[in-house]
Design a protein around this motif. Sequence first.
Motif, PDB file in Angstrom:
ATOM      1  N   GLU A  55      53.256  38.364 -20.267  1.00 22.95           N
ATOM      2  CA  GLU A  55      53.863  38.939 -21.470  1.00 22.95           C
ATOM      3  C   GLU A  55      55.322  39.276 -21.191  1.00 22.95           C
ATOM      4  OE1 GLU A  55      51.591  42.161 -23.100  1.00 22.95           O
ATOM      5  OE2 GLU A  55      49.778  40.938 -23.226  1.00 22.95           O
ATOM      6  N   THR A  74      54.229  37.596 -26.525  1.00 24.70           N
ATOM      7  CA  THR A  74      53.892  38.986 -26.830  1.00 24.70           C
ATOM      8  C   THR A  74      52.453  39.343 -26.466  1.00 24.70           C
ATOM      9  OG1 THR A  74      53.334  38.398 -29.105  1.00 24.70           O
ATOM     10  CG2 THR A  74      55.586  39.174 -28.688  1.00 24.70           C
ATOM     11  N   SER A  75      51.546  38.352 -26.473  1.00 23.65           N
ATOM     12  CA  SER A  75      50.149  38.635 -26.108  1.00 23.65           C
ATOM     13  C   SER A  75      49.406  37.337 -25.826  1.00 23.65           C
ATOM     14  CB  SER A  75      49.442  39.401 -27.231  1.00 23.65           C
ATOM     15  OG  SER A  75      49.349  38.605 -28.381  1.00 23.65           O
TER      16      SER A  75
END
Length: 77
Positions: A55, A74-75
């Motif tokens: 991430e 982001t994820s």
Amino acid sequence: MVELDHFNLDIDHNFFFRVQNVTGTVILENEEALAMPGENITIKVQLVEKTVLEEGLRFVMREGKLTIGAGVITSFN
């Protein structure tokens, strides 16, 4: 320099992470298959091969020799 009016998200693209090039398919949550310059969108990507990612890692999306986007992981799912 070539300037794009838009780019298609329904084809495979090359994703560059640090020094690695990995092909991936963009998966969209909604029905929009087109992104215009300057738009911020959230995408999911299914990579063709396994690679080490984390991430916060930045990446660049390319279509042939053209850079068509850039982003940050982001994820993971």
